[in-house]
Design an enzyme around this catalytic site. Sequence first.
Site, PDB file in Angstrom:
ATOM      1  N   ASN A   9     -17.594 -22.178 -26.516  1.00 54.65           N
ATOM      2  CA  ASN A   9     -18.832 -22.817 -25.900  1.00 54.65           C
ATOM      3  C   ASN A   9     -19.186 -23.961 -27.293  1.00 54.65           C
ATOM      4  O   ASN A   9     -19.922 -23.622 -27.983  1.00 54.65           O
ATOM      5  CB  ASN A   9     -19.907 -22.056 -25.151  1.00 54.65           C
ATOM      6  CG  ASN A   9     -21.046 -23.459 -24.764  1.00 54.65           C
ATOM      7  OD1 ASN A   9     -20.897 -24.259 -24.832  1.00 54.65           O
ATOM      8  ND2 ASN A   9     -22.526 -22.307 -24.010  1.00 54.65           N
ATOM      9  N   TRP A  10     -18.534 -25.076 -26.765  1.00 54.34           N
ATOM     10  CA  TRP A  10     -19.251 -25.836 -28.179  1.00 54.34           C
ATOM     11  C   TRP A  10     -20.347 -27.155 -28.147  1.00 54.34           C
ATOM     12  O   TRP A  10     -20.895 -27.624 -28.820  1.00 54.34           O
ATOM     13  CB  TRP A  10     -18.106 -27.420 -27.795  1.00 54.34           C
ATOM     14  CG  TRP A  10     -16.609 -26.882 -27.958  1.00 54.34           C
ATOM     15  CD1 TRP A  10     -16.714 -25.619 -29.002  1.00 54.34           C
ATOM     16  CD2 TRP A  10     -15.856 -27.724 -28.629  1.00 54.34           C
ATOM     17  NE1 TRP A  10     -14.658 -25.676 -28.833  1.00 54.34           N
ATOM     18  CE2 TRP A  10     -14.461 -26.334 -29.089  1.00 54.34           C
ATOM     19  CE3 TRP A  10     -14.980 -28.517 -28.455  1.00 54.34           C
ATOM     20  CZ2 TRP A  10     -12.909 -27.146 -28.983  1.00 54.34           C
ATOM     21  CZ3 TRP A  10     -13.641 -29.091 -28.302  1.00 54.34           C
ATOM     22  CH2 TRP A  10     -12.517 -27.902 -28.575  1.00 54.34           C
ATOM     23  N   LYS A  11     -21.635 -26.416 -25.999  1.00 60.99           N
ATOM     24  CA  LYS A  11     -22.446 -27.133 -26.109  1.00 60.99           C
ATOM     25  C   LYS A  11     -22.501 -28.493 -26.534  1.00 60.99           C
ATOM     26  O   LYS A  11     -22.180 -29.322 -26.926  1.00 60.99           O
ATOM     27  CB  LYS A  11     -23.851 -26.561 -27.307  1.00 60.99           C
ATOM     28  CG  LYS A  11     -23.119 -24.835 -26.786  1.00 60.99           C
ATOM     29  CD  LYS A  11     -24.608 -23.755 -27.570  1.00 60.99           C
ATOM     30  CE  LYS A  11     -24.041 -22.257 -27.205  1.00 60.99           C
ATOM     31  NZ  LYS A  11     -25.101 -21.029 -27.665  1.00 60.99           N
ATOM     32  N   HIS A  94     -25.928 -20.992 -17.477  1.00 59.32           N
ATOM     33  CA  HIS A  94     -25.954 -20.624 -19.649  1.00 59.32           C
ATOM     34  C   HIS A  94     -27.425 -20.377 -19.696  1.00 59.32           C
ATOM     35  O   HIS A  94     -28.499 -21.259 -19.110  1.00 59.32           O
ATOM     36  CB  HIS A  94     -25.765 -21.341 -20.350  1.00 59.32           C
ATOM     37  CG  HIS A  94     -25.640 -21.033 -21.392  1.00 59.32           C
ATOM     38  ND1 HIS A  94     -26.944 -21.494 -22.696  1.00 59.32           N
ATOM     39  CD2 HIS A  94     -24.049 -20.833 -22.744  1.00 59.32           C
ATOM     40  CE1 HIS A  94     -26.384 -21.033 -23.690  1.00 59.32           C
ATOM     41  NE2 HIS A  94     -24.950 -20.268 -23.850  1.00 59.32           N
ATOM     42  N   GLU A  96     -29.360 -21.648 -21.791  1.00 62.23           N
ATOM     43  CA  GLU A  96     -30.098 -22.757 -22.441  1.00 62.23           C
ATOM     44  C   GLU A  96     -30.073 -23.461 -21.404  1.00 62.23           C
ATOM     45  O   GLU A  96     -31.541 -23.829 -21.362  1.00 62.23           O
ATOM     46  CB  GLU A  96     -29.124 -23.288 -23.596  1.00 62.23           C
ATOM     47  CG  GLU A  96     -29.079 -22.718 -24.671  1.00 62.23           C
ATOM     48  CD  GLU A  96     -27.745 -22.918 -25.594  1.00 62.23           C
ATOM     49  OE1 GLU A  96     -27.638 -23.915 -24.959  1.00 62.23           O
ATOM     50  OE2 GLU A  96     -27.645 -22.232 -26.546  1.00 62.23           O
ATOM     51  N   GLU A 161     -24.650 -12.478 -22.037  1.00 60.53           N
ATOM     52  CA  GLU A 161     -25.573 -13.444 -22.939  1.00 60.53           C
ATOM     53  C   GLU A 161     -26.481 -13.432 -23.647  1.00 60.53           C
ATOM     54  O   GLU A 161     -27.788 -13.858 -22.912  1.00 60.53           O
ATOM     55  CB  GLU A 161     -25.467 -14.609 -22.909  1.00 60.53           C
ATOM     56  CG  GLU A 161     -23.918 -15.261 -23.344  1.00 60.53           C
ATOM     57  CD  GLU A 161     -23.881 -16.757 -24.048  1.00 60.53           C
ATOM     58  OE1 GLU A 161     -22.613 -16.933 -24.862  1.00 60.53           O
ATOM     59  OE2 GLU A 161     -24.228 -17.927 -23.011  1.00 60.53           O
ATOM     60  N   GLY A 167     -27.414 -17.579 -31.292  1.00 55.14           N
ATOM     61  CA  GLY A 167     -27.624 -18.523 -32.115  1.00 55.14           C
ATOM     62  C   GLY A 167     -28.128 -18.299 -33.729  1.00 55.14           C
ATOM     63  O   GLY A 167     -28.670 -19.073 -34.606  1.00 55.14           O
ATOM     64  N   SER A 206     -23.439 -15.003 -31.497  1.00 53.92           N
ATOM     65  CA  SER A 206     -23.528 -14.220 -32.642  1.00 53.92           C
ATOM     66  C   SER A 206     -22.045 -13.783 -32.232  1.00 53.92           C
ATOM     67  O   SER A 206     -22.164 -12.499 -33.583  1.00 53.92           O
ATOM     68  CB  SER A 206     -24.199 -13.988 -33.032  1.00 53.92           C
ATOM     69  OG  SER A 206     -25.842 -14.157 -33.402  1.00 53.92           O
TER      70      SER A 206
HETATM   71  P1  13P Z   1     -24.080 -18.334 -30.080  1.00 52.87           P
HETATM   72  O1  13P Z   1     -22.670 -17.325 -30.570  1.00 52.87           O
HETATM   73  O2  13P Z   1     -23.552 -19.371 -31.349  1.00 52.87           O
HETATM   74  O3  13P Z   1     -24.955 -17.204 -30.620  1.00 52.87           O
HETATM   75  O4  13P Z   1     -23.412 -19.069 -28.707  1.00 52.87           O
HETATM   76  C1  13P Z   1     -23.220 -17.933 -28.083  1.00 52.87           C
HETATM   77  C2  13P Z   1     -23.400 -18.673 -26.488  1.00 52.87           C
HETATM   78  O5  13P Z   1     -24.925 -18.859 -26.073  1.00 52.87           O
HETATM   79  C3  13P Z   1     -22.060 -19.811 -25.967  1.00 52.87           C
HETATM   80  O6  13P Z   1     -22.359 -19.519 -24.408  1.00 52.87           O
END
Ligand code: 13P
Length: 244
Positions: A9-11, A94, A96, A161, A167, A206
């Site tokens: 997931n490159w966000k 997600h 976020e 998650e 993160g 992470s």
């Molecule tokens: P990280 O791997 O940066 O913690 O992010 C996880 C994530 O939100 C994947 O969707």
Amino acid sequence: MRRSVVAGNWKMHGSSSMIEDLVKALADSVSADACDVIVSPSFPYLPLVQQLAAGTGIGLAGQNCSAHSQGAHTGEVAADMLRDIGCDWVILGHSERRQAGETDQEVAAKAVAARSAGLKPILCVGETLEQRQAGDAVAIVTGQLEALVADLADGDMIAYEPVWAIGTGETATPEQAQEMHGEIRAFLAERQPALAEATRLLYGGSVKADNASALFAEEDIDGGLVGGASLKADDFAAIVRAAS
Ligand code: 13P
């Protein structure tokens, strides 16, 4: 036997040049032979990734889609549009997006729209640190699944998650992650018995090159949804190898 999967997931990261370099490096270093490999760039870069990844076996996911099929919805992207430009998957719910106000019902409606467009949803669930400390983690996660389980379909994936691990560099231990994945599979066995064994459950939060093997060795962890480490080709390739 469930096939492993690693999704990046490159966000909201990248630029044309950064993504071109990243996909070229992935094409050289990642093998999708023994594991499904998926990447999820921001919408504007999907066609670029699709073009550069052609023939590599790397699949494409959108990071979100509308619950509507078309119409006057400025700023939204329809599931059909994602399908039209070559996506097979879409990440939905997600944390976020949930933190920005997306509800369980909206996630469920988007999943219905995604399936009817021929996309397979990657349905994200997870508790916050406060919820875990209050002993509510399983209730929160199964509550989020409650909204999704009635329409769950063959090919859907669920990504656990924990919000506190995203993160932050703080990963759930393999035991913590397996415990929740076991709860999720038990919930599916009760509510969707025909799908419980085959549904792939990903862990996200992470995931790094040095912790992926231990996480993926757990019985109910079928792969990972990777954020930060998916933006580095070497790290992502190592995580794919750990899942293969
Ligand atoms: P990280 O791997 O940066 O913690 O992010 C996880 C994530 O939100 C994947 O969707």
